[in-house]
Structures are given as structure tokens and as C-alpha cells.
Design an enzyme around this catalytic site. Structure first.
Site, PDB file in Angstrom:
ATOM      1  N   HIS A   1      24.051  39.324  33.702  1.00 49.51           N
ATOM      2  CA  HIS A   1      25.324  39.210  34.423  1.00 49.51           C
ATOM      3  C   HIS A   1      25.966  37.863  34.087  1.00 49.51           C
ATOM      4  O   HIS A   1      25.313  36.822  34.205  1.00 49.51           O
ATOM      5  CB  HIS A   1      25.066  39.305  35.928  1.00 49.51           C
ATOM      6  CG  HIS A   1      26.281  39.637  36.739  1.00 49.51           C
ATOM      7  ND1 HIS A   1      26.203  40.205  37.996  1.00 49.51           N
ATOM      8  CD2 HIS A   1      27.605  39.486  36.492  1.00 49.51           C
ATOM      9  CE1 HIS A   1      27.421  40.378  38.481  1.00 49.51           C
ATOM     10  NE2 HIS A   1      28.293  39.936  37.585  1.00 49.51           N
TER      11      HIS A   1
ATOM     12  N   ILE B   1      30.007  41.756  32.702  1.00 49.49           N
ATOM     13  CA  ILE B   1      30.911  40.608  32.627  1.00 49.49           C
ATOM     14  C   ILE B   1      31.996  40.848  33.670  1.00 49.49           C
ATOM     15  O   ILE B   1      32.774  41.785  33.575  1.00 49.49           O
ATOM     16  CB  ILE B   1      31.464  40.415  31.194  1.00 49.49           C
ATOM     17  CG1 ILE B   1      32.350  39.173  31.135  1.00 49.49           C
ATOM     18  CG2 ILE B   1      32.140  41.660  30.643  1.00 49.49           C
ATOM     19  CD1 ILE B   1      32.657  38.716  29.701  1.00 49.49           C
ATOM     20  N   GLU B   2      32.029  39.983  34.685  1.00 56.00           N
ATOM     21  CA  GLU B   2      32.828  40.261  35.882  1.00 56.00           C
ATOM     22  C   GLU B   2      33.948  39.249  36.073  1.00 56.00           C
ATOM     23  O   GLU B   2      33.720  38.039  36.067  1.00 56.00           O
ATOM     24  CB  GLU B   2      31.916  40.278  37.116  1.00 56.00           C
ATOM     25  CG  GLU B   2      32.640  40.633  38.404  1.00 56.00           C
ATOM     26  CD  GLU B   2      31.690  40.877  39.566  1.00 56.00           C
ATOM     27  OE1 GLU B   2      32.191  41.011  40.714  1.00 56.00           O
ATOM     28  OE2 GLU B   2      30.465  40.938  39.346  1.00 56.00           O
ATOM     29  N   VAL B   3      35.161  39.794  36.261  1.00 53.71           N
ATOM     30  CA  VAL B   3      36.368  39.024  36.579  1.00 53.71           C
ATOM     31  C   VAL B   3      36.522  37.840  35.627  1.00 53.71           C
ATOM     32  O   VAL B   3      36.582  36.678  36.042  1.00 53.71           O
ATOM     33  CB  VAL B   3      36.387  38.583  38.062  1.00 53.71           C
ATOM     34  CG1 VAL B   3      37.784  38.104  38.441  1.00 53.71           C
ATOM     35  CG2 VAL B   3      35.983  39.715  38.987  1.00 53.71           C
TER      36      VAL B   3
ATOM     37  N   LEU C   1      31.836  36.029  37.024  1.00 52.26           N
ATOM     38  CA  LEU C   1      31.656  35.937  38.471  1.00 52.26           C
ATOM     39  C   LEU C   1      30.361  36.655  38.845  1.00 52.26           C
ATOM     40  O   LEU C   1      30.264  37.877  38.725  1.00 52.26           O
ATOM     41  CB  LEU C   1      32.838  36.571  39.209  1.00 52.26           C
ATOM     42  CG  LEU C   1      32.678  36.733  40.723  1.00 52.26           C
ATOM     43  CD1 LEU C   1      32.446  35.394  41.400  1.00 52.26           C
ATOM     44  CD2 LEU C   1      33.883  37.439  41.320  1.00 52.26           C
TER      45      LEU C   1
END
Length: 266
Positions: free
Chosen positions: A115, A159-161, A118
Site C-alpha cells: 500500500h 495506490i490511494e489518492v 494515502l
């Protein structure tokens, strides 16, 4: 014709060729709906994967159980947990713990998804629940995290925000299978939570979410009906309208007479 459940090798072969779909599902009903709708990948609670009915409901979903690393513990704990998940038919496991922990599992041939961007469990380090990677320096930090996951042996990463330009540039430069949550179409799969898609939330909705149904309104309607039904039951009991004769059983008169005589003698 039933679909074949994809393998890690299949997903790697599809990298950069088309956008896959991914949902976070938490119930058997959601899993079955994802299966029938043709969703490719699901993130699920470990308990759902361990439900013996799960694979009957979702035979072809590439399924990735995940748990907050605080709930699992050390690297040794993660390896034991990962073995249990793979034995229960997990196709990969999610891990936001250290790169060393990821490597421990990868060394045992467990497909691991990391991860970046974010990371809710570590949001305090990046300023809270907001976009990450909006400056060149922080974007490079995300790229370095991706390279660290590569070195550790991870198979992919959420992959977040992250700005779409950054996510696309990174995805082109990594062998990892990149799962985009609010990071644009330059990655390999689009990831949303089923509860957002179904409109189950009544509060803040993330920018990247898209609501396709209004389950919250339906839940409110069902709750109103539930209260009304319970209220009618209370009213019937108070008025003597329940139970009626059709709701009970009666004893044969001769047996009743015998019972009453013996009861009196007792």
C-alpha cells in the site's frame, strides 16, 4: 460459461493492457453480486474468506484478504496468518506492515499486495486523510516505496489518492500490479468499496467514490417498516388480539381432564 479464476501470472500478463475492476466486499451477498456482475478482484475480511460458503458464492473472484497490521502483529504472526489465508483459498494477501514483513511472506511464495500513497493506518505521517504526492518530493517518496515493495518481493500495491499523473508515471515504471483507489486510470485496476458503490454511507463520501444505488434510503425504509411491525405486535398483545386461536394448539379434552385431575392430586 463459468469464468476461470485468474492467477497472479494472469494478472501480471494483463498489466498495462486493460483496466480490471476491484471492490472491497464484506458479506457473502456482496461477494456473490460481485461474482455475477463480472468483477475481477475483491478485497475481503479474513473471516469472510474462512466462511466455507465463500467459494461457492465467489468461485472466480481473485480474492485478497486484508487486516490492519496492528491486529496481526509481528513478521512471524504475519507468516502464520498468510499461510492460513492461502490454505483457505486466498489468491494474495494485503499487507501494510513493514517491507521486512512483506519480504518474510514473499520469501515463502505468498503473493503480497502492499500500500502506497494515502495509507489510512499511517495517515498521521502524511498529514491526515488527504491526497499524497502533490509535490515532486512526496511523489518521489511514493515511487521509492514502490521500488522497496519490488525489492521485498511484493506482487502488487494499492495506490490511494495520489495525483493521476504521478500514479500513471509510477505504474509505467514498475513491475508491480497497481490497484488504483482514487489515483486514475494509469494503473492496472480500479478499486472502490462496495458500501460506497451501493450508497450505504450517510456521511462523508470520498472524492474518488461513485454512488450507483441508494441503499441508505432503502435501509431507512426497512427500519421504518421494522418499527411499525414491532409496534403492531405490541398493540395486538396489549389489546388481546394476539395470540388468536389459530396461533396455538389445544389438548384433547379427555387428556386435559386427566391432566387436571392428576395436577389437583399433586
Amino acid at each position: 460459461m463459468s469464468r476461470k479464476r485468474p492467477t497472479v501470472a494472469d494478472l501480471r500478463a494483463m498489466k498495462g493492457k486493460r483496466q480490471l475492476t476491484m471492490l472491497r466486499v464484506t458479506t457473502l451477498e456482496q461477494a456473490e453480486a460481485a461474482e455475477r456482475a463480472g468483477v475481477d478482484i475483491v478485497s475481503i475480511p479474513p473471516a469472510l474468506l474462512l466462511d466455507p460458503r465463500y467459494r461457492d458464492a465467489a468461485p472466480s473472484l481473485f480474492s485478497m484478504p486484508g487486516e490492519n497490521f496492528y491486529e496481526i502483529g509481528t513478521g512471524d504472526d504475519f507468516v502464520r496468518w498468510a499461510f492460513r489465508m492461502v490454505k483457505a483459498s486466498a489468491d494474495a494477501v494485503y499487507c501494510s506492515a513493514s517491507y521486512a514483513t512483506v519480504k518474510r511472506m514473499a520469501d515463502e511464495a505468498v503473493p503480497v499486495i502492499g500500500h502506497v500513497g494515502l495509507i489510512p493506518s499511517r495517515a498521521t505521517w502524511t498529514g491526515g486523510y488527504r491526497a499524497v504526492g502533490k509535490t515532486a518530493e512526496t511523489a518521489l517518496q511514493i515511487f521509492e516505496a514502490v521500488k522497496q515493495y519490488e525489492t521485498a518481493g511484493a506482487f502488487g500495491a494499492e495506490i490511494e489518492v495520489v495525483p493521476v499523473e504521478v500514479a500513471a508515471a509510477i505504474s509505467r515504471r514498475t513491475s508491480l500490479f497497481m490497484l488504483s483507489m482514487g489515483a486514475g486510470t494509469g494503473c492496472d485496476a480500479q478499486y472502490l468499496f462496495a458500501e460506497d458503490v451501493l450508497g450505504e454511507n450517510r456521511g462523508h463520501m470520498p472524492r474518488h467514490s461513485k454512488v450507483y444505488r441508494n441503499f441508505a434510503a432503502e435501509y431507512d425504509r426497512l427500519q421504518a417498516e421494522r418499527i411499525a411491525a414491532f409496534s403492531e405486535f405490541v398493540a395486538d398483545c396489549n389489546a388481546g388480539a394476539y395470540p388468536q386461536d389459530r396461533h396455538v394448539v389445544h389438548m384433547d379434552p379427555a387428556e386435559l381432564d386427566l391432566f387436571m385431575k392428576r395436577l389437583g392430586a399433586a
